[in-house]
Design a protein around this motif. Structure first.
Motif, short mmCIF file in Angstrom:
data_model
loop_
_atom_site.label_atom_id
_atom_site.label_comp_id
_atom_site.label_asym_id
_atom_site.label_seq_id
_atom_site.Cartn_x
_atom_site.Cartn_y
_atom_site.Cartn_z
N VAL A 97 1.02 -1.36 -0.24
CA VAL A 97 -0.02 0.14 0.28
C VAL A 97 0.80 1.34 -0.18
O VAL A 97 2.01 1.17 0.39
CB VAL A 97 -0.98 -0.16 1.58
CG1 VAL A 97 -1.43 1.68 0.63
CG2 VAL A 97 -2.03 -1.12 0.96
N LYS A 123 0.40 8.22 -1.44
CA LYS A 123 -0.82 7.94 -2.57
C LYS A 123 -1.78 7.50 -2.16
O LYS A 123 -1.93 6.46 -2.74
CB LYS A 123 0.12 7.61 -3.91
CG LYS A 123 1.07 8.25 -4.22
CD LYS A 123 1.21 8.09 -5.28
CE LYS A 123 0.57 8.78 -6.72
NZ LYS A 123 1.27 8.58 -8.06
N PRO A 124 -2.37 7.55 -1.15
CA PRO A 124 -3.81 7.17 -0.92
C PRO A 124 -4.72 6.49 -2.53
O PRO A 124 -5.20 7.21 -3.43
CB PRO A 124 -4.44 8.72 -0.21
CG PRO A 124 -3.99 9.47 0.01
CD PRO A 124 -2.16 9.01 -0.76
N GLY A 125 -4.96 5.23 -2.11
CA GLY A 125 -6.14 4.61 -3.10
C GLY A 125 -4.65 4.25 -4.00
O GLY A 125 -5.31 3.05 -4.52
N PHE A 126 -3.93 3.96 -3.48
CA PHE A 126 -2.55 3.08 -5.05
C PHE A 126 -2.20 1.82 -4.12
O PHE A 126 -2.04 2.36 -3.03
CB PHE A 126 -1.46 4.04 -5.43
CG PHE A 126 -1.89 4.80 -6.80
CD1 PHE A 126 -2.12 4.60 -7.79
CD2 PHE A 126 -2.97 6.21 -6.52
CE1 PHE A 126 -2.55 5.81 -8.90
CE2 PHE A 126 -3.12 7.42 -6.93
CZ PHE A 126 -3.29 6.98 -8.20
N GLN A 185 2.38 1.43 -10.46
CA GLN A 185 1.26 2.17 -9.21
C GLN A 185 0.27 0.99 -9.87
O GLN A 185 -0.94 2.30 -11.03
CB GLN A 185 1.27 3.97 -9.27
CG GLN A 185 2.99 3.57 -8.47
CD GLN A 185 2.75 5.30 -8.69
OE1 GLN A 185 2.42 6.09 -8.54
NE2 GLN A 185 4.04 4.79 -8.82
N ARG A 198 -4.33 1.40 -9.23
CA ARG A 198 -5.13 2.58 -8.67
C ARG A 198 -6.62 1.79 -8.45
O ARG A 198 -7.35 0.44 -9.34
CB ARG A 198 -6.13 3.74 -9.65
CG ARG A 198 -7.12 4.51 -9.02
CD ARG A 198 -7.58 5.72 -9.68
NE ARG A 198 -6.09 6.57 -10.47
CZ ARG A 198 -5.95 6.93 -11.19
NH1 ARG A 198 -6.12 5.41 -11.58
NH2 ARG A 198 -3.70 6.93 -11.71
N GLN A 199 -6.57 1.10 -6.86
CA GLN A 199 -7.34 -0.03 -6.62
C GLN A 199 -9.25 0.50 -7.24
O GLN A 199 -9.61 -0.47 -7.81
CB GLN A 199 -7.54 0.19 -5.00
CG GLN A 199 -6.22 -0.27 -4.65
CD GLN A 199 -6.51 -1.27 -2.60
OE1 GLN A 199 -5.81 -1.15 -2.44
NE2 GLN A 199 -5.74 0.09 -2.23
N ASN A 200 -9.57 1.50 -7.64
CA ASN A 200 -10.56 2.39 -7.72
C ASN A 200 -11.14 1.34 -9.19
O ASN A 200 -11.84 1.19 -9.41
CB ASN A 200 -11.26 3.33 -7.85
CG ASN A 200 -10.93 3.55 -6.08
OD1 ASN A 200 -11.55 2.42 -5.29
ND2 ASN A 200 -11.34 5.04 -5.71
N SER A 201 -9.85 1.23 -10.14
CA SER A 201 -9.30 0.76 -11.10
C SER A 201 -10.30 -0.48 -11.61
O SER A 201 -10.49 -0.76 -12.82
CB SER A 201 -9.02 1.50 -12.09
OG SER A 201 -8.25 2.20 -12.05
N LYS A 225 -13.07 -4.98 -7.33
CA LYS A 225 -12.14 -5.92 -5.89
C LYS A 225 -12.59 -7.61 -6.07
O LYS A 225 -13.31 -7.93 -6.28
CB LYS A 225 -13.24 -5.71 -3.79
CG LYS A 225 -13.21 -4.08 -4.09
CD LYS A 225 -14.09 -3.91 -2.38
CE LYS A 225 -14.04 -2.72 -2.30
NZ LYS A 225 -14.26 -1.48 -3.01
#
Length: 578
Positions: free
Chosen positions: A475, A479-482, A543, A545-548, A551
């Motif tokens: 984590v 860079k939050p979210g990455f 890197q 981006r988890q939102n991409s 889940k």
């Protein structure tokens, strides 16, 4: 090596043959390596611009778009005319052809040196030394970044053309002056640093003692620079926003300026490589001292141009003034308060290459009556050969890696409707996804490549793969979210083909994403110690981006492709959870 200043026909033939081969190699390799998919500023400045031109109702509206097209602080007049004309001829957007056209513009600069060199009466072998630097792959970013190629190559060419017109006639006349003025306006409106053509042109006229035309040039300069600055919102641009801080970190900016002149000679001592990047400020870099030498050569050349009024030398010194001002723009407009080099970037090496070539030109002139002129020529030629060869050797891995990023990125886009893993800034991913999802016009339809066929018809086998190691996901707290995904494979066979490469397939029960890998870069040091021109192995350091991504759990599998053949390794190299 015969150093006669009046070359024989056989010597001319040899020089022109070598230079012709260099031009051919440059253009061939540029076309060979470029991806058909857009990178960075290609999206707004080419695709969106041409779509707007196509949709404009009248010729007047189209013409207005051409003359007003720009990006941040840069107007792109030559660029806009060029791509609009090519699009009109071929009826589609073809980035390889656009980039090849930019390469032709760049190679045309060679003929200015060919015209000016006889004025200083030195050996024609100096033309080979200059051509080796000019036609090197130091500005390799311009090969995969079409917008950058057309912008930087065209403004440099237009500067040469303007100075050529100002220095061509033995006695000036109004026709050449008006043509030079027109060229100067085109130069100004083709890139932000194009404004530097006006002081460069004034220097050319002043050194020729052309008082009457100098006054006319000053008036044209005021009109050109004034109208350009009026047409842009300077305070909203990256460079303009830093004007109020121009004297902050002044020593850092001065070092950047000096090193920038020889930035294309940024040398990594540990690997014996030319390279680019943003290393911390240090006085151990060769570029700083070569930059100082170039400034000395330009100063000595200026003195001789003033005394002798040699038109060839005047022209090169005037172009050098343009380059010096350009690096002042870059160093003071891009550098921050951080003690970093911002000028060691391949797109800026366009101007560094010209600075080094002009340095060789000045060196040829200053040493022409020197007792050891032959030795000076040998040293200059040896440096040029090493410069050309080293950049050709170093850049091909960078070009293959960049093509891998773009080709795999588009394959993901065609399968998922999103461009992921493009750049960690997210700006271009959003632009890409929005633009190509909303606009269904045939103008913006991108071509499929052999990679699509290779993945669709892939063979499942573990026979051609070696295992990966150091698989891990971390984590990114800064860079939050990455998350950062890494793995290493040091035994994968070396890649030699532009349509060949490795990817990591990230596979869940419902989805498959291909992550681009980075080939391990060979170095001159490794070449000398191992005798191998290429290096096996690759890494994954990306890197995400988890939102991409949906889940779930994903297995990691190796994928190798070559032309239309694809091979998928069923062995799981590791599992991650997003």
């Amino acid at each position: 090596m015969d150093l006669k200043t009046t070359p024989s026909s056989s010597q001319k033939t040899l020089v022109y043959l070598v230079c012709g081969v260099l031009v051919f190699l440059y253009l061939f390799l540029q076309y060979y390596y470029i991806s058909p998919y857009p990178f960075g500023d290609d999206l707004p400045s080419i695709y969106r611009f041409l779509l707007e031109v196509q949709q404009a109702d009248s010729f007047g509206e189209k013409l207005k778009l051409i003359f007003t097209n720009g990006f941040v602080e840069h107007k792109l007049l030559f660029f806009s005319l060029f791509i609009t004309s090519l699009y009109g001829l071929i009826g589609k957007i073809s980035l390889p052809l656009f980039a090849l056209g930019a390469g032709v513009v760049w190679c045309s600069i060679f003929f200015f040196y060919k015209y000016w060199l006889p004025f200083i009466r030195v050996s024609s072998y100096w033309l080979v030394a200059i051509a080796l630097v000019l036609l090197s792959f130091a500005p390799y970013q311009a090969i995969f970044w079409t917008m950058a190629a057309l912008q930087h190559f065209s403004v440099t060419f237009l500067c040469f053309l303007t100075i050529y017109l100002l220095c061509k006639p033995a006695k000036h006349n109004l026709t050449f002056f008006l043509l030079a003025t027109l060229s100067g306006f085109f130069c100004t409106y083709s890139s932000g640093n194009g404004m530097a053509v006006w002081p460069a042109g004034f220097l050319a006229l002043a050194l020729q003692r052309e008082i009457k035309f100098s006054l006319g040039w000053l008036l044209s300069s005021a009109a050109g620079i004034g109208s350009y600055l009026y047409s842009i919102a300077l305070n909203e641009t990256p460079s303009g926003s830093k004007l109020s801080h121009v004297f902050e970190a002044l020593s850092t900016k001065i070092v950047n300026f000096i090193a920038g002149l020889a930035g294309a000679s940024y040398f990594k001592n540990d690997s014996l490589d030319f390279s680019d990047g943003e290393p911390p400020l240090s006085f151990t870099y060769f570029s700083i001292y070569l930059g100082l030498l170039l400034l000395v050569l330009f100063l000595l050349g200026f003195i001789q141009a003033y005394r002798k009024q040699n038109r060839g030398l005047i022209a090169v010194i005037s172009v050098s003034a343009f380059i010096v001002i350009t690096f002042a723009f870059v160093a003071f407009g891009r550098a921050s308060s951080q003690e970093l080099f911002v000028i060691f970037k391949s797109r800026y090496y366009t101007y560094s290459v010209i600075a080094i070539a002009n340095g060789l030109f000045c060196l040829a002139y200053l040493s022409r009556e020197f007792r050891y002129q032959k030795a000076v020529l040998y040293v200059g030629m040896a440096y040029s050969v090493f410069f050309w060869g080293c950049w050709l050797f170093n850049s091909y891995t960078n070009l293959l890696n960049q093509r891998n990023i773009l080709d795999l990125g588009y394959l993901n886009f065609t399968k998922t409707g999103q461009w992921i893993c493009y750049q960690p800034t997210f700006f271009y991913e959003r632009f890409y996804n929005t633009f190509f999802s909303e606009h269904q016009d045939k103008l913006v339809q991108l071509p499929t490549t052999d990679l699509h066929t290779a993945f669709q018809n892939k063979q499942v086998t573990d026979a051609v793969f070696s295992p990966c190691s150091n698989v891990r996901m971390q984590v990114m707290h800064n860079k939050p979210g990455f998350v950062n995904m890494r793995l290493y494979n040091g035994e994968a066979p070396a890649i030699h083909n532009r349509k060949e490469g490795y990817a990591i397939a990230m596979v869940s029960q419902q989805d498959t994403f291909l992550l681009y890998t980075t080939l391990l870069r060979n170095s001159v040091k490794k070449l000398l110690t191992t005798g191998q021109p290429t290096r096996k192995g690759y890494t994954l350091d990306i890197q995400l981006r988890q939102n991409s991504f949906p889940k779930g759990s994903y297995e990691l599998h190796q994928f190798y492709f070559k032309n239309k053949e694809g091979f998928y390794n069923p062995r799981n190299e590791g599992t991650i959870t997003l």
